[in-house]
Scaffold this active site. Structure first.
Site, PDB file in Angstrom:
ATOM      1  N   HIS A 100       0.866  -1.181   0.000  1.00  0.00           N
ATOM      2  CA  HIS A 100       0.000   0.000   0.000  1.00  0.00           C
ATOM      3  C   HIS A 100       0.907   1.236   0.000  1.00  0.00           C
ATOM      4  O   HIS A 100       2.021   1.185   0.520  1.00  0.00           O
ATOM      5  CB  HIS A 100      -0.824  -0.062   1.294  1.00  0.00           C
ATOM      6  CG  HIS A 100      -1.896   0.964   1.433  1.00  0.00           C
ATOM      7  ND1 HIS A 100      -1.652   2.235   1.874  1.00  0.00           N
ATOM      8  CD2 HIS A 100      -3.231   0.887   1.217  1.00  0.00           C
ATOM      9  CE1 HIS A 100      -2.797   2.905   1.932  1.00  0.00           C
ATOM     10  NE2 HIS A 100      -3.774   2.116   1.534  1.00  0.00           N
TER      11      HIS A 100
ATOM     12  N   ASP B 202       2.997  -4.788   8.147  1.00  0.00           N
ATOM     13  CA  ASP B 202       1.799  -3.973   7.983  1.00  0.00           C
ATOM     14  C   ASP B 202       0.604  -4.920   8.107  1.00  0.00           C
ATOM     15  O   ASP B 202       0.297  -5.674   7.181  1.00  0.00           O
ATOM     16  CB  ASP B 202       1.830  -3.293   6.605  1.00  0.00           C
ATOM     17  CG  ASP B 202       0.560  -2.498   6.332  1.00  0.00           C
ATOM     18  OD1 ASP B 202      -0.361  -2.544   7.163  1.00  0.00           O
ATOM     19  OD2 ASP B 202       0.503  -1.857   5.267  1.00  0.00           O
TER      20      ASP B 202
ATOM     21  N   GLN C  44      -4.491  -5.109   7.013  1.00  0.00           N
ATOM     22  CA  GLN C  44      -5.520  -5.974   6.398  1.00  0.00           C
ATOM     23  C   GLN C  44      -5.573  -7.359   7.034  1.00  0.00           C
ATOM     24  O   GLN C  44      -6.225  -8.250   6.504  1.00  0.00           O
ATOM     25  CB  GLN C  44      -5.260  -6.121   4.888  1.00  0.00           C
ATOM     26  CG  GLN C  44      -5.435  -4.838   4.107  1.00  0.00           C
ATOM     27  CD  GLN C  44      -6.880  -4.340   4.069  1.00  0.00           C
ATOM     28  OE1 GLN C  44      -7.817  -5.062   4.385  1.00  0.00           O
ATOM     29  NE2 GLN C  44      -7.056  -3.089   3.676  1.00  0.00           N
TER      30      GLN C  44
ATOM     31  N   LYS D 197     -10.323  -0.544  10.706  1.00  0.00           N
ATOM     32  CA  LYS D 197     -10.477  -1.735   9.850  1.00  0.00           C
ATOM     33  C   LYS D 197     -10.818  -2.974  10.674  1.00  0.00           C
ATOM     34  O   LYS D 197     -11.003  -4.057  10.141  1.00  0.00           O
ATOM     35  CB  LYS D 197      -9.201  -1.966   9.048  1.00  0.00           C
ATOM     36  CG  LYS D 197      -8.971  -0.858   8.011  1.00  0.00           C
ATOM     37  CD  LYS D 197      -7.881  -1.203   7.054  1.00  0.00           C
ATOM     38  CE  LYS D 197      -7.337  -0.005   6.339  1.00  0.00           C
ATOM     39  NZ  LYS D 197      -7.997   0.271   5.062  1.00  0.00           N
TER      40      LYS D 197
ATOM     41  N   CYS E  38      -4.796   2.620  -3.613  1.00  0.00           N
ATOM     42  CA  CYS E  38      -3.564   3.112  -2.964  1.00  0.00           C
ATOM     43  C   CYS E  38      -2.410   2.126  -3.177  1.00  0.00           C
ATOM     44  O   CYS E  38      -1.606   1.899  -2.261  1.00  0.00           O
ATOM     45  CB  CYS E  38      -3.759   3.363  -1.475  1.00  0.00           C
ATOM     46  SG  CYS E  38      -4.939   4.650  -1.130  1.00  0.00           S
TER      47      CYS E  38
END
Ligand code: PMP
Length: 404
Positions: A122, A199, A202, A225, A363
């Site tokens: 991202h 990261d 997600q 999220k 993104c």
């Protein structure tokens, strides 16, 4: 087995209509909807516990401080961190990565050093490092992916050089759904004495995470999220790393003492939390994590996998539809294009049917370039989505194809 009908009652927004049609919300990778308990917690904080934290001797301030610090413990437990000192509250995954990029590069990098990322990152795991490139001369190196959207560890090893200072990799791609082998990546990195940032923007909402098992040095995610409020997120960092990094921002809360001649800083995690923290957000994030834990990430991930398989099967049956991201280990994100239909048109027309999907580059412009496309339509599923909603998506796509 999850009782989806009951679960959906916890999310008032799921029963609303748009354009007079029932809302089919399939944009969960962008942000998730909020269960009532999270919104109730925000209200409770403002109505009953509103006072600045860490400063006051008064009762309310102590209660607010207790709520905020107990939220830190909830996050610690949720990701299996060793100590609450390893949990830093930020504004979100983006700010967490910027914090590490800025502090890490300032302390440990020089001209020509390299940060290793992957082709599926991202923008928020690309641009913060590039900003450091402008300041410190740090360069990005990029591990490629194959035609299924998978990362190969031998490719990663090939990109490691004597100049590699840190590996920053997404756990799950927000476009392809690929689940990366982060434990193996961390093991390889550590064999080369390189720290790793994961990261998890997600992944925390889809898979159980144990930072000690992964052994990563940093891990970031956003509250919004994972069914929590917007505007707050987490940076996990191993204690030795957080101790070693210089502060990111200056202000109140992060200092031990201030004089015009010399200022000393607080201990971690407060060293990284300049200014009044979002103590309402932290308490509501903790409520969201408790909510998810109570349902259980194992059953959540199991149900989402079944729903993903069903959606993938049905989408594959549509002539002219191409799915981007065919990793063997995949999360509930499906990016696709249909021959002759611009993704934006597809998204607009689905919207008119009440179906919310995301369109565009998500993104991840460099990834789009790798794939040789401008953008995709992305349907991203959460555990409150149903088979009927997937059917509505399929029916919608089929209708749109007929229009063209
Ligand atoms: N990383 C990934 C993989 C993401 O999908 C996102 C959000 N789309 C981010 C980072 C950034 O999250 P936020 O905008 O909440 O900071």
């Amino acid at each position: 087995m999850l009782n989806i009908t009951e679960i959906r009652k916890d999310f008032p927004i799921l029963s609303r209509t748009v354009y007079g049609k029932p809302l089919v919300y399939l944009d969960n990778a962008a942000t998730t909807q909020k269960p009532r308990c999270v919104v109730d917690k925000i209200e409770e904080m403002y109505y009953n516990l509103n006072a600045n934290v860490h400063r006051g001797v008064h009762f309310l301030s102590q209660e607010a401080t207790n709520a905020h610090e107990s939220a830190r413990l909830t996050v610690q437990k949720f990701i299996g961190a060793k100590s609450p000192n390893e949990i830093v509250f930020t504004r979100g995954a983006t700010e967490s990565i910027n914090l590490v990029a800025s502090s890490f590069c300032r302390a440990f990098c020089k001209e020509g050093d390299e940060i290793l990322i992957t082709a599926m990152e991202h923008h928020s795991n690309i641009v913060p490092w590039q900003l450091q490139g402008d300041i410190k001369g740090v360069k990005l190196r990029v591990v490629p992916i194959d035609e299924n959207g998978e990362l190969h560890l031998d490719e990663l090893v090939k990109k490691i050089s004597p100049f590699t200072k840190l590996i920053a990799v997404t756990h799950i791609s927000n476009v392809l759904g690929t689940i990366n082998p982060i434990e193996e990546i961390t093991k390889i990195a550590h064999e080369h004495d390189i720290p790793v940032l994961i990261d998890a923007a997600q992944s925390v909402q889809h898979l159980p995470i144990d930072v000690q098992k992964i052994d990563c040095d940093f891990l970031v995610f956003s509250s919004h999220k994972i069914y929590g409020p917007t505007g707050i997120g987490i940076l996990y960092g191993k204690e030795n790393w957080l101790d070693a990094l210089p502060p990111y921002q200056g202000g109140g809360e992060m200092i031990a003492s201030v004089s015009f001649e010399k200022t000393t800083y607080s201990e971690i995690p407060f060293k990284f939390e300049a200014g009044t923290p979002d103590f309402v957000g932290s308490a509501a994030l903790a409520t969201a994590l408790d909510y998810v834990s109570e349902i259980g990430l194992e059953p959540i991930s199991c149900y989402e996998r079944e729903l993903l398989e069903y959606a993938t099967q049905r989408l594959q049956d549509i002539k002219g539809l191409h799915i981007y991201g065919k990793a063997a280990n995949k999360s509930s994100v499906i990016s696709f294009l249909v021959d002759g239909i611009h993704p934006y048109d597809m998204g607009m027309l689905l919207d008119k049917m009440g179906i919310a999907v995301r369109t565009g580059h998500h993104c991840a412009e460099p990834l789009m370039k790798e794939l040789g496309i401008q953008g995709t339509v992305r349907a991203s599923l959460a555990f409150y989505n149903t088979y009927e909603e997937v059917d509505a998506l399929i029916k919608g796509i089929e209708r749109i194809i007929k229009m063209f």
